[in-house]
Design a protein around this motif. Sequence first.
Motif, PDB file in Angstrom:
ATOM      1  N   VAL A 114       8.513  45.161  33.279  1.00  0.00           N
ATOM      2  CA  VAL A 114       8.921  45.228  34.673  1.00  0.00           C
ATOM      3  C   VAL A 114      10.380  44.796  34.809  1.00  0.00           C
ATOM      4  O   VAL A 114      10.781  43.754  34.289  1.00  0.00           O
ATOM      5  CB  VAL A 114       8.018  44.313  35.533  1.00  0.00           C
ATOM      6  N   LEU A 115      11.150  45.604  35.521  1.00  0.00           N
ATOM      7  CA  LEU A 115      12.510  45.252  35.918  1.00  0.00           C
ATOM      8  C   LEU A 115      12.398  44.694  37.322  1.00  0.00           C
ATOM      9  O   LEU A 115      11.987  45.408  38.243  1.00  0.00           O
ATOM     10  CB  LEU A 115      13.410  46.487  35.887  1.00  0.00           C
ATOM     11  N   GLY A 116      12.715  43.415  37.476  1.00  0.00           N
ATOM     12  CA  GLY A 116      12.535  42.820  38.784  1.00  0.00           C
ATOM     13  C   GLY A 116      13.391  41.600  39.006  1.00  0.00           C
ATOM     14  O   GLY A 116      14.047  41.098  38.088  1.00  0.00           O
ATOM     15  N   GLY A 117      13.360  41.128  40.235  1.00  0.00           N
ATOM     16  CA  GLY A 117      14.044  39.911  40.616  1.00  0.00           C
ATOM     17  C   GLY A 117      13.106  38.728  40.561  1.00  0.00           C
ATOM     18  O   GLY A 117      11.887  38.888  40.625  1.00  0.00           O
ATOM     19  N   ASN A 118      13.687  37.552  40.436  1.00  0.00           N
ATOM     20  CA  ASN A 118      12.940  36.294  40.367  1.00  0.00           C
ATOM     21  C   ASN A 118      11.985  36.269  39.179  1.00  0.00           C
ATOM     22  O   ASN A 118      10.890  35.747  39.260  1.00  0.00           O
ATOM     23  CB  ASN A 118      12.197  36.010  41.676  1.00  0.00           C
ATOM     24  N   GLN A 119      12.410  36.844  38.098  1.00  0.00           N
ATOM     25  CA  GLN A 119      11.678  36.777  36.833  1.00  0.00           C
ATOM     26  C   GLN A 119      12.420  35.746  35.985  1.00  0.00           C
ATOM     27  O   GLN A 119      13.540  36.016  35.549  1.00  0.00           O
ATOM     28  CB  GLN A 119      11.620  38.158  36.163  1.00  0.00           C
ATOM     29  N   ASN A 120      11.828  34.573  35.823  1.00  0.00           N
ATOM     30  CA  ASN A 120      12.542  33.417  35.255  1.00  0.00           C
ATOM     31  C   ASN A 120      13.810  33.144  36.054  1.00  0.00           C
ATOM     32  O   ASN A 120      14.866  32.885  35.483  1.00  0.00           O
ATOM     33  CB  ASN A 120      12.842  33.601  33.766  1.00  0.00           C
ATOM     34  N   ASP A 121      13.698  33.277  37.378  1.00  0.00           N
ATOM     35  CA  ASP A 121      14.777  32.971  38.325  1.00  0.00           C
ATOM     36  C   ASP A 121      15.976  33.909  38.225  1.00  0.00           C
ATOM     37  O   ASP A 121      17.083  33.547  38.616  1.00  0.00           O
ATOM     38  CB  ASP A 121      15.246  31.513  38.176  1.00  0.00           C
ATOM     39  N   GLN A 122      15.765  35.117  37.724  1.00  0.00           N
ATOM     40  CA  GLN A 122      16.874  36.063  37.621  1.00  0.00           C
ATOM     41  C   GLN A 122      16.368  37.504  37.651  1.00  0.00           C
ATOM     42  O   GLN A 122      15.169  37.752  37.606  1.00  0.00           O
ATOM     43  CB  GLN A 122      17.666  35.807  36.344  1.00  0.00           C
ATOM     44  N   VAL A 123      17.308  38.435  37.732  1.00  0.00           N
ATOM     45  CA  VAL A 123      16.985  39.853  37.610  1.00  0.00           C
ATOM     46  C   VAL A 123      17.013  40.178  36.125  1.00  0.00           C
ATOM     47  O   VAL A 123      18.018  39.980  35.447  1.00  0.00           O
ATOM     48  CB  VAL A 123      18.009  40.737  38.370  1.00  0.00           C
ATOM     49  N   ASN A 124      15.871  40.662  35.621  1.00  0.00           N
ATOM     50  CA  ASN A 124      15.778  41.029  34.207  1.00  0.00           C
ATOM     51  C   ASN A 124      14.585  41.944  33.979  1.00  0.00           C
ATOM     52  O   ASN A 124      13.918  42.354  34.924  1.00  0.00           O
ATOM     53  CB  ASN A 124      15.712  39.772  33.318  1.00  0.00           C
ATOM     54  N   ILE A 125      14.324  42.238  32.718  1.00  0.00           N
ATOM     55  CA  ILE A 125      13.133  42.996  32.322  1.00  0.00           C
ATOM     56  C   ILE A 125      12.227  42.028  31.582  1.00  0.00           C
ATOM     57  O   ILE A 125      12.673  41.325  30.671  1.00  0.00           O
ATOM     58  CB  ILE A 125      13.497  44.195  31.428  1.00  0.00           C
ATOM     59  N   GLN A 126      10.971  41.996  32.001  1.00  0.00           N
ATOM     60  CA  GLN A 126      10.019  41.063  31.420  1.00  0.00           C
ATOM     61  C   GLN A 126       8.680  41.757  31.216  1.00  0.00           C
ATOM     62  O   GLN A 126       8.297  42.624  32.001  1.00  0.00           O
ATOM     63  CB  GLN A 126       9.867  39.863  32.359  1.00  0.00           C
ATOM     64  N   ALA A 127       7.962  41.350  30.182  1.00  0.00           N
ATOM     65  CA  ALA A 127       6.623  41.882  29.898  1.00  0.00           C
ATOM     66  C   ALA A 127       5.576  41.031  30.605  1.00  0.00           C
ATOM     67  O   ALA A 127       5.641  39.801  30.579  1.00  0.00           O
ATOM     68  CB  ALA A 127       6.370  41.878  28.401  1.00  0.00           C
ATOM     69  N   TYR A 128       4.614  41.695  31.246  1.00  0.00           N
ATOM     70  CA  TYR A 128       3.491  41.025  31.896  1.00  0.00           C
ATOM     71  C   TYR A 128       2.200  41.594  31.325  1.00  0.00           C
ATOM     72  O   TYR A 128       2.108  42.800  31.077  1.00  0.00           O
ATOM     73  CB  TYR A 128       3.525  41.259  33.411  1.00  0.00           C
ATOM     74  N   PRO A 129       1.188  40.739  31.151  1.00  0.00           N
ATOM     75  CA  PRO A 129      -0.100  41.240  30.662  1.00  0.00           C
ATOM     76  C   PRO A 129      -0.675  42.276  31.625  1.00  0.00           C
ATOM     77  O   PRO A 129      -0.676  42.071  32.844  1.00  0.00           O
ATOM     78  CB  PRO A 129      -0.986  39.994  30.616  1.00  0.00           C
ATOM     79  N   LYS A 130      -1.171  43.376  31.081  1.00  0.00           N
ATOM     80  CA  LYS A 130      -1.753  44.432  31.923  1.00  0.00           C
ATOM     81  C   LYS A 130      -2.936  43.948  32.732  1.00  0.00           C
ATOM     82  O   LYS A 130      -3.225  44.490  33.793  1.00  0.00           O
ATOM     83  CB  LYS A 130      -2.170  45.619  31.060  1.00  0.00           C
ATOM     84  N   LYS A 131      -3.605  42.900  32.252  1.00  0.00           N
ATOM     85  CA  LYS A 131      -4.760  42.392  32.996  1.00  0.00           C
ATOM     86  C   LYS A 131      -4.356  41.840  34.370  1.00  0.00           C
ATOM     87  O   LYS A 131      -5.200  41.660  35.232  1.00  0.00           O
ATOM     88  CB  LYS A 131      -5.518  41.340  32.183  1.00  0.00           C
ATOM     89  N   ARG A 132      -3.063  41.591  34.590  1.00  0.00           N
ATOM     90  CA  ARG A 132      -2.581  41.112  35.892  1.00  0.00           C
ATOM     91  C   ARG A 132      -2.196  42.246  36.837  1.00  0.00           C
ATOM     92  O   ARG A 132      -1.831  42.005  37.983  1.00  0.00           O
ATOM     93  CB  ARG A 132      -1.383  40.177  35.699  1.00  0.00           C
ATOM     94  N   LEU A 133      -2.290  43.477  36.378  1.00  0.00           N
ATOM     95  CA  LEU A 133      -1.888  44.632  37.196  1.00  0.00           C
ATOM     96  C   LEU A 133      -2.862  44.869  38.344  1.00  0.00           C
ATOM     97  O   LEU A 133      -4.064  44.964  38.134  1.00  0.00           O
ATOM     98  CB  LEU A 133      -1.814  45.888  36.318  1.00  0.00           C
ATOM     99  N   LEU A 134      -2.313  44.958  39.544  1.00  0.00           N
ATOM    100  CA  LEU A 134      -3.104  45.388  40.702  1.00  0.00           C
ATOM    101  C   LEU A 134      -2.968  46.891  40.894  1.00  0.00           C
ATOM    102  O   LEU A 134      -3.960  47.588  41.089  1.00  0.00           O
ATOM    103  CB  LEU A 134      -2.649  44.658  41.968  1.00  0.00           C
ATOM    104  N   GLN A 135      -1.718  47.397  40.838  1.00  0.00           N
ATOM    105  CA  GLN A 135      -1.510  48.824  41.086  1.00  0.00           C
ATOM    106  C   GLN A 135      -0.091  49.246  40.724  1.00  0.00           C
ATOM    107  O   GLN A 135       0.839  48.457  40.827  1.00  0.00           O
ATOM    108  CB  GLN A 135      -1.745  49.099  42.565  1.00  0.00           C
ATOM    109  N   PHE A 136       0.012  50.507  40.322  1.00  0.00           N
ATOM    110  CA  PHE A 136       1.296  51.189  40.245  1.00  0.00           C
ATOM    111  C   PHE A 136       1.417  52.007  41.524  1.00  0.00           C
ATOM    112  O   PHE A 136       0.423  52.615  41.962  1.00  0.00           O
ATOM    113  CB  PHE A 136       1.362  52.149  39.046  1.00  0.00           C
ATOM    114  N   ARG A 137       2.603  52.055  42.126  1.00  0.00           N
ATOM    115  CA  ARG A 137       2.834  52.824  43.347  1.00  0.00           C
ATOM    116  C   ARG A 137       4.092  53.663  43.201  1.00  0.00           C
ATOM    117  O   ARG A 137       5.047  53.223  42.584  1.00  0.00           O
ATOM    118  CB  ARG A 137       3.001  51.900  44.567  1.00  0.00           C
ATOM    119  N   ARG A 138       4.084  54.839  43.756  1.00  0.00           N
ATOM    120  CA  ARG A 138       5.272  55.702  43.736  1.00  0.00           C
ATOM    121  C   ARG A 138       5.823  55.815  45.149  1.00  0.00           C
ATOM    122  O   ARG A 138       5.119  56.179  46.078  1.00  0.00           O
ATOM    123  CB  ARG A 138       4.910  57.086  43.190  1.00  0.00           C
ATOM    124  N   VAL A 139       7.128  55.484  45.288  1.00  0.00           N
ATOM    125  CA  VAL A 139       7.783  55.581  46.602  1.00  0.00           C
ATOM    126  C   VAL A 139       8.586  56.870  46.678  1.00  0.00           C
ATOM    127  O   VAL A 139       8.894  57.476  45.675  1.00  0.00           O
ATOM    128  CB  VAL A 139       8.691  54.369  46.893  1.00  0.00           C
TER     129      VAL A 139
END
Length: 139
Positions: A114-139
């Motif tokens: 995931v490329l996101g903000g507030n990931q270890n207090d910064q904007v970066n790319i971080q791996a998250y376990p898939k078991k935490r996934l609620l949904q993928f959404r397309r805007v």
Amino acid sequence: MNKIIEKALSQYGIREIKGIRDNPKVLRYFNELGYDGYKLKDETAWCSAFANWVCKKVGVDYSGKLNARSWLGVGKPVEIPKQGDIVVLWRESPNSWKGHVGFYIRQTKNYVYVLGGNQNDQVNIQAYPKKRLLQFRRV
């Protein structure tokens, strides 16, 4: 390159400032959405503010809200994500109101990147376990 990813990457490395000072670049994510970033401070959870800011800047739908799970009502759910799609994750428990939101980069068998903000207090790319996934959404 996807316009969402390009805009989000333009912010790569922006981080909170610990203590009483605040990073004006983080506060901008709140302010440009109509929230008072100076009152909220950069220690306020800002993953959704960042995602909203990116989507607003590139002219696609966004939640306008500061809670990550608000993104479950934006766009449409997708099973097979593409780069730039929204990733909504749960925090603490699947039934908690808490979550995390960012932009899909790629996935492996067990992780979503995931490329996101507030990931270890910064904007970066971080791996998250898939078991935490609620949904993928397309805007």
